[in-house]
Motif scaffolding. Structure first.
Motif, PDB file in Angstrom:
ATOM      1  N   SER A  47       0.879  -1.159   0.000  1.00 32.12           N
ATOM      2  CA  SER A  47       0.000   0.000   0.000  1.00 32.12           C
ATOM      3  C   SER A  47       0.921   1.214   0.000  1.00 32.12           C
ATOM      4  CB  SER A  47      -0.894  -0.007   1.243  1.00 32.12           C
ATOM      5  OG  SER A  47      -1.733   1.125   1.268  1.00 32.12           O
ATOM      6  N   THR A  48       0.502   2.276  -0.670  1.00 30.87           N
ATOM      7  CA  THR A  48       1.330   3.476  -0.749  1.00 30.87           C
ATOM      8  C   THR A  48       0.605   4.659  -0.119  1.00 30.87           C
ATOM      9  OG1 THR A  48       2.341   2.674  -2.788  1.00 30.87           O
ATOM     10  CG2 THR A  48       2.565   5.027  -2.310  1.00 30.87           C
ATOM     11  N   ALA A  49       1.304   5.353   0.764  1.00 29.65           N
ATOM     12  CA  ALA A  49       0.790   6.575   1.385  1.00 29.65           C
ATOM     13  C   ALA A  49       1.545   7.753   0.776  1.00 29.65           C
ATOM     14  CB  ALA A  49       0.987   6.538   2.895  1.00 29.65           C
ATOM     15  N   THR A  50       0.806   8.788   0.378  1.00 26.25           N
ATOM     16  CA  THR A  50       1.415   9.929  -0.302  1.00 26.25           C
ATOM     17  C   THR A  50       0.891  11.240   0.272  1.00 26.25           C
ATOM     18  OG1 THR A  50       1.557   8.631  -2.336  1.00 26.25           O
ATOM     19  CG2 THR A  50       1.768  11.011  -2.558  1.00 26.25           C
ATOM     20  N   THR A  51       1.805  12.189   0.478  1.00 29.81           N
ATOM     21  CA  THR A  51       1.437  13.548   0.856  1.00 29.81           C
ATOM     22  C   THR A  51       2.032  14.492  -0.183  1.00 29.81           C
ATOM     23  OG1 THR A  51       3.372  13.684   2.320  1.00 29.81           O
ATOM     24  CG2 THR A  51       1.276  13.066   3.323  1.00 29.81           C
TER      25      THR A  51
END
Length: 122
Positions: A47-51
């Motif tokens: 899973s990828t978390a991006t800001t």
């Protein structure tokens, strides 16, 4: 909150942007934060978390989880960072194992965003 499905990648992303925020705040109008629905790549669940567009002083925490046999959630991988980046959360799964996974991104003001869940057989 808008939800977009990326064609080809088959990852659902959820973006939260707060209207009327002041410049320099974590939730400034240009600040977006997402966490993808977990997917399988080889023997990995990711899973990828991006800001993006957020204040450099903003603090973030993301977790990849699976649903345990009691119906709760168990952390498999996690990361913390400040500012803008993209973080990959990864778990090496056991062949033949079928589990339900989700991703979570938390911001320092206590707000959280949870991805859609996905059941994956490795």
């Amino acid at each position: 909150m808008p939800t977009a499905l990326l064609a080809g990648a088959a990852l659902a992303l959820t973006t939260l942007t707060a209207p009327g925020a002041q410049a320099g705040e974590i939730d400034a109008a240009a600040c977006s934060w997402t966490v993808s629905t977990p997917g399988k790549s080889g023997s990995y669940v990711r899973s990828t978390a991006t800001t993006a567009g957020c204040s450099g002083s903003s603090r973030w925490h993301a977790v990849l989880q699976w649903r345990n046999f009691l119906g709760g959630w168990t952390n498999l991988d996690e990361a913390s960072w400040s500012g803008n980046t993209s973080v990959s959360l990864t778990y090496v799964c056991t062949p033949g194992e079928t589990e339900t996974y989700r991703g979570i991104i938390d911001r320092s003001d206590g707000q959280s965003k949870i991805s859609l869940t996905r059941t994956i057989t490795c």
